[in-house]
Design a protein around this motif. Structure first.
Motif, PDB file in Angstrom:
ATOM      1  N   MET A  55       2.199   8.481   4.512  1.00 41.94           N
ATOM      2  CA  MET A  55       1.383   8.669   3.789  1.00 41.94           C
ATOM      3  C   MET A  55       0.017   7.836   4.976  1.00 41.94           C
ATOM      4  N   ILE A  56      -0.881   8.925   5.607  1.00 40.14           N
ATOM      5  CA  ILE A  56      -0.995   8.420   6.520  1.00 40.14           C
ATOM      6  C   ILE A  56      -2.415   7.215   5.707  1.00 40.14           C
ATOM      7  N   LYS A  57      -2.218   6.112   7.085  1.00 43.04           N
ATOM      8  CA  LYS A  57      -3.266   5.484   6.375  1.00 43.04           C
ATOM      9  C   LYS A  57      -4.731   5.408   7.313  1.00 43.04           C
ATOM     10  N   GLU A  58      -5.875   6.145   7.284  1.00 44.79           N
ATOM     11  CA  GLU A  58      -7.040   6.516   7.377  1.00 44.79           C
ATOM     12  C   GLU A  58      -8.177   5.080   7.987  1.00 44.79           C
ATOM     13  N   MET A  59      -8.069   4.282   6.694  1.00 44.82           N
ATOM     14  CA  MET A  59      -8.608   3.223   6.103  1.00 44.82           C
ATOM     15  C   MET A  59      -8.415   2.142   7.415  1.00 44.82           C
ATOM     16  N   GLY A 117       1.006  -1.160   0.237  1.00 42.61           N
ATOM     17  CA  GLY A 117       0.131  -0.249   0.397  1.00 42.61           C
ATOM     18  C   GLY A 117       0.934   1.247   0.184  1.00 42.61           C
ATOM     19  N   GLY A 118      -0.198   2.703   0.520  1.00 37.64           N
ATOM     20  CA  GLY A 118       1.278   3.589  -0.054  1.00 37.64           C
ATOM     21  C   GLY A 118       1.731   4.067  -0.643  1.00 37.64           C
ATOM     22  N   GLY A 167       2.510   3.514  11.859  1.00 35.15           N
ATOM     23  CA  GLY A 167       1.182   3.096  12.418  1.00 35.15           C
ATOM     24  C   GLY A 167       0.646   3.544  13.602  1.00 35.15           C
ATOM     25  N   VAL A 168       0.113   2.956  14.400  1.00 30.99           N
ATOM     26  CA  VAL A 168      -0.689   3.275  15.238  1.00 30.99           C
ATOM     27  C   VAL A 168      -0.300   2.828  16.267  1.00 30.99           C
ATOM     28  N   ARG A 182      -1.080   8.215  16.507  1.00 32.10           N
ATOM     29  CA  ARG A 182      -0.307   8.094  15.182  1.00 32.10           C
ATOM     30  C   ARG A 182       1.488   7.682  15.652  1.00 32.10           C
ATOM     31  N   CYS A 183       1.524   7.206  15.150  1.00 34.21           N
ATOM     32  CA  CYS A 183       3.234   6.591  15.393  1.00 34.21           C
ATOM     33  C   CYS A 183       4.382   6.404  14.963  1.00 34.21           C
TER      34      CYS A 183
END
Length: 194
Positions: A169-173, A111-112, A141-142, A161-162
């Motif tokens: 790239m923020i993976k919001e989903m 992804g990303g 990551g989270v 977020r970490c």
């Protein structure tokens, strides 16, 4: 007579399709990069956390919650069964007397930026600096932390977020999938404590 829908009607229609506009309690008062905050975990039916909660009992609750979050996070090793499109590495945070937690770090190559291939990237005239910079950008990551509050009579879980930097790239989903799962886990833990 022909009636035209108003903006309010359209917004209400979309709200009904995509969910209501009410935020869950864990979404209130978030600080920068926080995704959810679960507070007042030891408050029972309108009472305060200090009502009958000893230091020993808080330690037991802290250990119980820490073990549950650790077990929950390990389920993400099989990312597809948890609804994630991006695989994660699960990293336990160091445990102290008043803090514990995990990080779910998104893996590179899934992804990303990595999901999009441009054949022009292969022919960059021998200049691989741009590609190396992109390869060194963290995937994000989270992080989920369990903390004893400074008052010493309650616990709090903070998801944020970490492992991010400029260019991540923020993976919001994927973040939302993790938060939704965490929310269910927190509800189950709280119910178990009653």
């Amino acid at each position: 007579m022909i009636l035209f829908p108003t903006t309010n009607t359209k917004l209400h229609l979309f709200g009904a399709i995509f969910g209501n506009d009410d935020k869950p309690a864990d979404q209130e008062g978030l600080q920068e990069n926080e995704l959810a905050r679960f507070s007042n975990l030891l408050v029972n039916n309108g009472g305060s956390a200090s009502d009958g909660v000893s230091d020993n009992k808080i330690d037991v609750k802290f250990d119980s919650l820490s073990m549950m979050i650790s077990s929950w996070s390990k389920m993400f090793s099989d990312h597809k069964s948890m609804g994630l499109t991006t695989p994660v590495d699960v990293v336990e945070l160091p445990t102290t007397d008043d803090s514990a937690g995990v990080q779910l770090l998104f893996k590179k190559g899934f992804g990303g930026r990595s999901a999009y291939y441009d054949k022009d990237d292969d022919d960059d005239g021998g200049d691989n600096k741009k590609k190396k910079k992109e390869d060194s950008i963290k995937e994000g990551g989270v992080q989920v932390r369990i903390e004893k509050l400074s008052s010493g009579n309650d616990l709090e879980v903070i998801a944020s977020r970490c492992d991010i930097e400029d260019g991540t790239m923020i993976k919001e989903m994927s973040e939302q999938t993790i938060i939704d799962s965490l929310r269910k886990t927190m509800q189950a833990w709280k119910k178990e404590q009653q």
